[in-house]
Scaffold this motif. Structure first.
Motif, PDB file in Angstrom:
ATOM      1  N   ALA A 344      56.042   4.486 -29.915  1.00 37.74           N
ATOM      2  CA  ALA A 344      57.435   4.463 -29.480  1.00 37.74           C
ATOM      3  C   ALA A 344      57.649   5.561 -28.453  1.00 37.74           C
ATOM      4  O   ALA A 344      57.001   6.621 -28.508  1.00 37.74           O
ATOM      5  N   PHE A 345      58.545   5.287 -27.516  1.00 43.17           N
ATOM      6  CA  PHE A 345      59.051   6.298 -26.585  1.00 43.17           C
ATOM      7  C   PHE A 345      60.568   6.257 -26.695  1.00 43.17           C
ATOM      8  O   PHE A 345      61.203   5.236 -26.388  1.00 43.17           O
ATOM      9  N   LEU A 346      61.152   7.362 -27.162  1.00 39.60           N
ATOM     10  CA  LEU A 346      62.565   7.399 -27.497  1.00 39.60           C
ATOM     11  C   LEU A 346      63.247   8.600 -26.851  1.00 39.60           C
ATOM     12  O   LEU A 346      62.597   9.597 -26.515  1.00 39.60           O
ATOM     13  N   LYS A 347      64.566   8.498 -26.704  1.00 36.72           N
ATOM     14  CA  LYS A 347      65.376   9.566 -26.129  1.00 36.72           C
ATOM     15  C   LYS A 347      66.183  10.241 -27.237  1.00 36.72           C
ATOM     16  O   LYS A 347      66.923   9.585 -27.966  1.00 36.72           O
ATOM     17  N   SER A 353      67.146  10.609 -18.547  1.00 38.17           N
ATOM     18  CA  SER A 353      66.647   9.555 -17.661  1.00 38.17           C
ATOM     19  C   SER A 353      65.311   8.995 -18.116  1.00 38.17           C
ATOM     20  O   SER A 353      64.898   7.924 -17.660  1.00 38.17           O
ATOM     21  N   ALA A 354      64.614   9.699 -19.015  1.00 38.09           N
ATOM     22  CA  ALA A 354      63.318   9.233 -19.515  1.00 38.09           C
ATOM     23  C   ALA A 354      63.180   9.647 -20.974  1.00 38.09           C
ATOM     24  O   ALA A 354      63.769  10.647 -21.410  1.00 38.09           O
ATOM     25  N   PRO A 355      62.406   8.889 -21.769  1.00 35.03           N
ATOM     26  CA  PRO A 355      62.174   9.285 -23.168  1.00 35.03           C
ATOM     27  C   PRO A 355      61.567  10.685 -23.257  1.00 35.03           C
ATOM     28  O   PRO A 355      60.759  11.073 -22.396  1.00 35.03           O
ATOM     29  N   ASP A 356      61.962  11.419 -24.278  1.00 35.94           N
ATOM     30  CA  ASP A 356      61.428  12.774 -24.436  1.00 35.94           C
ATOM     31  C   ASP A 356      60.648  12.961 -25.729  1.00 35.94           C
ATOM     32  O   ASP A 356      60.132  14.051 -25.977  1.00 35.94           O
ATOM     33  N   ILE A 357      60.551  11.901 -26.563  1.00 35.57           N
ATOM     34  CA  ILE A 357      59.658  11.980 -27.719  1.00 35.57           C
ATOM     35  C   ILE A 357      58.811  10.709 -27.785  1.00 35.57           C
ATOM     36  O   ILE A 357      59.212   9.647 -27.296  1.00 35.57           O
ATOM     37  N   VAL A 383      55.376  12.446 -34.495  1.00 33.82           N
ATOM     38  CA  VAL A 383      56.437  12.560 -33.491  1.00 33.82           C
ATOM     39  C   VAL A 383      56.111  13.775 -32.642  1.00 33.82           C
ATOM     40  O   VAL A 383      55.934  14.879 -33.156  1.00 33.82           O
ATOM     41  N   CYS A 384      55.979  13.555 -31.324  1.00 28.81           N
ATOM     42  CA  CYS A 384      55.651  14.669 -30.439  1.00 28.81           C
ATOM     43  C   CYS A 384      56.709  14.814 -29.351  1.00 28.81           C
ATOM     44  O   CYS A 384      57.379  13.851 -28.969  1.00 28.81           O
ATOM     45  N   LEU A 385      56.839  16.034 -28.857  1.00 34.49           N
ATOM     46  CA  LEU A 385      57.767  16.360 -27.777  1.00 34.49           C
ATOM     47  C   LEU A 385      57.029  16.204 -26.454  1.00 34.49           C
ATOM     48  O   LEU A 385      56.008  16.850 -26.217  1.00 34.49           O
ATOM     49  N   LEU A 386      57.560  15.337 -25.582  1.00 35.63           N
ATOM     50  CA  LEU A 386      56.819  14.938 -24.387  1.00 35.63           C
ATOM     51  C   LEU A 386      56.848  15.961 -23.265  1.00 35.63           C
ATOM     52  O   LEU A 386      55.890  16.054 -22.489  1.00 35.63           O
ATOM     53  N   ARG A 387      57.921  16.701 -23.135  1.00 36.84           N
ATOM     54  CA  ARG A 387      58.008  17.657 -22.020  1.00 36.84           C
ATOM     55  C   ARG A 387      58.394  19.034 -22.541  1.00 36.84           C
ATOM     56  O   ARG A 387      59.503  19.510 -22.293  1.00 36.84           O
ATOM     57  N   PRO A 388      57.488  19.667 -23.279  1.00 34.42           N
ATOM     58  CA  PRO A 388      57.804  20.983 -23.853  1.00 34.42           C
ATOM     59  C   PRO A 388      58.014  22.024 -22.758  1.00 34.42           C
ATOM     60  O   PRO A 388      57.402  21.971 -21.687  1.00 34.42           O
ATOM     61  N   ARG A 389      58.881  22.972 -23.039  1.00 33.43           N
ATOM     62  CA  ARG A 389      59.129  24.076 -22.107  1.00 33.43           C
ATOM     63  C   ARG A 389      58.158  25.227 -22.340  1.00 33.43           C
ATOM     64  O   ARG A 389      57.959  26.064 -21.456  1.00 33.43           O
ATOM     65  N   SER A 390      57.574  25.282 -23.513  1.00 38.10           N
ATOM     66  CA  SER A 390      56.623  26.353 -23.830  1.00 38.10           C
ATOM     67  C   SER A 390      55.372  26.235 -22.976  1.00 38.10           C
ATOM     68  O   SER A 390      54.931  25.130 -22.635  1.00 38.10           O
ATOM     69  N   ARG A 391      54.814  27.375 -22.650  1.00 37.99           N
ATOM     70  CA  ARG A 391      53.561  27.427 -21.901  1.00 37.99           C
ATOM     71  C   ARG A 391      52.599  28.366 -22.617  1.00 37.99           C
ATOM     72  O   ARG A 391      53.006  29.402 -23.158  1.00 37.99           O
ATOM     73  N   GLY A 392      51.331  27.999 -22.599  1.00 43.61           N
ATOM     74  CA  GLY A 392      50.302  28.850 -23.169  1.00 43.61           C
ATOM     75  C   GLY A 392      49.353  29.323 -22.096  1.00 43.61           C
ATOM     76  O   GLY A 392      49.600  29.186 -20.893  1.00 43.61           O
ATOM     77  N   SER A 393      48.228  29.848 -22.520  1.00 46.27           N
ATOM     78  CA  SER A 393      47.219  30.318 -21.564  1.00 46.27           C
ATOM     79  C   SER A 393      45.854  30.338 -22.231  1.00 46.27           C
ATOM     80  O   SER A 393      45.736  30.265 -23.459  1.00 46.27           O
ATOM     81  N   LEU A 394      44.858  30.435 -21.407  1.00 43.38           N
ATOM     82  CA  LEU A 394      43.470  30.439 -21.876  1.00 43.38           C
ATOM     83  C   LEU A 394      42.731  31.566 -21.183  1.00 43.38           C
ATOM     84  O   LEU A 394      42.864  31.757 -19.964  1.00 43.38           O
ATOM     85  N   THR A 395      41.952  32.308 -21.943  1.00 40.44           N
ATOM     86  CA  THR A 395      41.146  33.389 -21.388  1.00 40.44           C
ATOM     87  C   THR A 395      39.733  33.282 -21.941  1.00 40.44           C
ATOM     88  O   THR A 395      39.446  32.452 -22.811  1.00 40.44           O
ATOM     89  N   ILE A 396      38.856  34.125 -21.431  1.00 43.61           N
ATOM     90  CA  ILE A 396      37.479  34.141 -21.917  1.00 43.61           C
ATOM     91  C   ILE A 396      37.244  35.423 -22.707  1.00 43.61           C
ATOM     92  O   ILE A 396      37.866  36.454 -22.454  1.00 43.61           O
ATOM     93  N   GLN A 397      36.349  35.326 -23.688  1.00 40.37           N
ATOM     94  CA  GLN A 397      36.042  36.504 -24.495  1.00 40.37           C
ATOM     95  C   GLN A 397      34.703  37.114 -24.122  1.00 40.37           C
ATOM     96  O   GLN A 397      34.371  38.199 -24.593  1.00 40.37           O
ATOM     97  N   LEU A 421      62.608  19.035 -31.181  1.00 39.59           N
ATOM     98  CA  LEU A 421      61.786  18.410 -32.220  1.00 39.59           C
ATOM     99  C   LEU A 421      62.596  18.138 -33.488  1.00 39.59           C
ATOM    100  O   LEU A 421      62.306  17.183 -34.218  1.00 39.59           O
ATOM    101  N   VAL A 422      63.590  18.962 -33.770  1.00 41.25           N
ATOM    102  CA  VAL A 422      64.479  18.666 -34.901  1.00 41.25           C
ATOM    103  C   VAL A 422      65.155  17.311 -34.682  1.00 41.25           C
ATOM    104  O   VAL A 422      65.232  16.477 -35.596  1.00 41.25           O
ATOM    105  N   LYS A 423      65.624  17.069 -33.463  1.00 36.36           N
ATOM    106  CA  LYS A 423      66.237  15.778 -33.151  1.00 36.36           C
ATOM    107  C   LYS A 423      65.211  14.649 -33.284  1.00 36.36           C
ATOM    108  O   LYS A 423      65.505  13.578 -33.821  1.00 36.36           O
ATOM    109  N   GLY A 424      63.992  14.887 -32.769  1.00 42.08           N
ATOM    110  CA  GLY A 424      62.950  13.870 -32.878  1.00 42.08           C
ATOM    111  C   GLY A 424      62.570  13.588 -34.316  1.00 42.08           C
ATOM    112  O   GLY A 424      62.292  12.442 -34.697  1.00 42.08           O
TER     113      GLY A 424
END
Length: 556
Positions: A344-347, A353-357, A383-397, A421-424
């Motif tokens: 499913a793609f739902l708003k 203007s586009a589904p967000d979950i 149920v997943c959030l399609l356009r999250p605002r959170s950003r992560g990062s990747l580094t090397i050890q 996600l609560v709404k979703g």
């Protein structure tokens, strides 16, 4: 081992398989593909339900973990990634979804990626696609990547659709057509009831080509530069490190987690970080490994008595014996299931203007990526959030590609992601509690005591994790900070290009395998300097004509 080729492709996943197969169509061009895992064949890969043995383990799977996540109450997340020819397309749920047209128009119009609008990428989706059923202006029917309806014949598909209707949602039979919104059953990358990985569609039928060399169990150690030009890679094959040279280009297709890792251990990244590890700096590119995005995902789980759903029980064992025989005779039934059969793609807000979950309805009990076992039978719904605002990062050890990268996925770091996600959660729960599904529930495993919004927030923080779509760590763009230009070339160096999900400037609203295949098809034309799909004003006829010429060989 031949040590000099025109193109050296690092990584035999979705992007790498397309690049190696397409570039080697020119008999005068030599291509070498290097894959750290196996040969992309075998029952666990070809039988769709075999994914249950690969996803939670390190069979054909890198099985990475994230760093502890503050947004997830300090838990570590899981990041399975394919380790075999075909990459993650060899271990995934085979869902064929492209994302929303707005995703690509955003790339082109807001994120500086000229040439990547929906109108301009649609011909490449069609060029790659061999859809068995849907024939219209949005689909290709002769491409190497076979797309079919599911052959599991599971009655729970209809229960799911009926529940969606009862909850007031519309039904669709095509998530990749004119309108993405709705509830339906996914089409999958299968052929005759078997997994059709990108390796099987593009690469394996062409291994007879004399100008195509493929090395498996070959872990690339680093990129070798002469000045700022990438000229070779050092690769460990059978315990020995050899140098393989590229006359024209090195193409990185190791995925959103390992492509930036390889760039960094080779001297392309944030100069201060590289110097702290004693890595000579070839190019200062501080955004390598930044901009990491993924779809945060929560899973509802329910116990049921129905043996139509996958599970472990005495009754289920007898049923499974019959299903094995059916698969051998007909290539139909339970063993052909991709597990995530319904979608499913739902708003969460009708003004969007586009589904967000997005939902994935699974005909089995899923807990912690199938790493936690539950006796009996069940069904689940992601149920997943399609356009999250959170950003992560990747580094090397360390300076070694044998050491896993440090992955900070950043889930729920932005407060709006949690509220969306609560709404979703509430929308998905309406479907799960509709009579058509509720009648099959014996026990609600994870949400029975969730009553308030605060309860929802807490269960989300305790249980959210990936739905397997990491992207963006080597984003393309027209600004100087972008790791890649809009032709996927690495800025600050020469002879080096990236063709995988790390190149996405932002996450698309859907599964990421089909978009990576599209990006690779477009990258072939960027390298060759001419288009195989004609004017963007006439994508249908041009893409279809070329696809007929380039169709892969059928299953033997």
């Amino acid at each position: 081992m031949e040590t000099t080729h025109d193109y050296v492709v690092v990584g035999g996943g979705s992007g790498g398989c397309v690049m190696a197969a397409r570039l080697s169509e020119d008999a005068n061009t030599t291509v070498c593909l290097l894959e750290a895992g196996g040969d992309g064949t075998g029952a666990l890969i070809n039988i769709p339900s075999g994914a249950v043995a690969m996803l939670p383990t390190k069979i054909n799977n890198w099985g990475f973990e994230t760093t502890p996540q503050p947004g997830l109450n300090g838990r570590r997340g899981y990041q399975p990634r394919g380790k075999t020819l075909g990459g993650s397309s060899a271990i995934n749920a085979m869902v064929y979804v492209r994302g929303h047209r707005e995703d690509y128009d955003r790339w082109a119009n807001q994120e500086g990626c000229t040439g990547w609008s929906y109108q301009e990428v649609l011909p490449y989706f069609k060029l790659s696609e061999g859809n068995e059923r849907i024939r219209n202006a949005y689909h290709g029917n002769q491409g190497p990547l076979n797309v079919s309806d599911l052959r599991s014949d599971n009655p729970f598909q209809q229960h799911y659709l009926n529940a969606a209707r009862q909850a007031g949602f519309k039904i669709t039979d095509d998530f990749n057509g004119e309108d993405q919104e709705g509830v339906g059953i996914y089409q999958v990358t299968q052929k005759n009831g078997e997994r059709w990985s990108v390796a099987r569609g593009y690469l394996l039928p062409n291994l007879h080509r004399k100008n195509l060399i493929v090395h498996t169990r070959a872990l690339v150690q680093k990129i070798v530069f002469e000045g700022t030009r990438a000229v070779a890679v050092d690769v460990n094959v059978g315990g020995q490190v050899q140098r393989i040279t590229a006359r024209k280009e090195i193409i990185l297709a190791a995925g959103a987690l390992q492509t930036p890792q390889l760039l960094m251990v080779s001297g392309v990244g944030d100069a201060a970080q590289l110097q702290s590890l004693g890595i000579p700096v070839v190019a200062h590119s501080p955004e390598v490994g930044k901009n990491l995005q993924d779809h945060p995902d929560f899973i509802f789980g329910y116990q049921t008595q129905s043996t139509d759903n996958l599970g472990v029980s005495l009754r289920g064992s007898w049923r499974m014996l019959k299903e094995i025989l059916r698969f051998r005779r007909e290539r139909r039934g339970m063993l052909t299931s991709n597990f995530a059969e319904g979608g499913a793609f739902l708003k969460t807000d009708p003004s969007l203007s586009a589904p967000d979950i997005q939902l994935h309805f699974v005909i089995a009990m899923v807990d912690d990526h199938a790493r936690k076992f539950h006796f009996g039978h069940g069904f689940s719904c992601h149920v997943c959030l399609l356009r999250p605002r959170s950003r992560g990062s990747l580094t090397i050890q360390s300076t070694s590609m044998a050491d896993a990268p440090l992955i900070d996925i950043g889930f729920l770091n932005h407060p709006d992601d949690l509220e969306d996600l609560v709404k979703g959660f509430k929308m998905t729960q309406r479907i799960m509690q509709a009579p058509a599904l509720a009648q099959w529930v014996v026990k609600d495993k994870f949400t029975a005591h969730v009553k308030t919004d605060d309860d929802i927030r807490e269960v989300l923080r305790n249980r959210v994790d990936t739905v397997y779509h990491p992207t963006g760590t080597c984003r393309m763009g027209s600004d100087d900070k972008a790791v890649l230009d809009t032709e996927l070339r690495v800025r600050g160096v020469q002879g080096l290009r990236v063709v995988d999900a790390s190149a996405m400037p932002s996450l698309v609203g859907g599964n990421t395998n089909a978009p990576v295949v599209m990006m690779a098809e477009k990258a072939v034309d960027l390298i060759r300097g001419h288009s195989r799909v004609g004017s963007v004003d006439e994508p249908v006829q041009q893409a279809s004509t070329h696809a007929q010429l380039m169709a892969a060989a059928p299953v033997a």
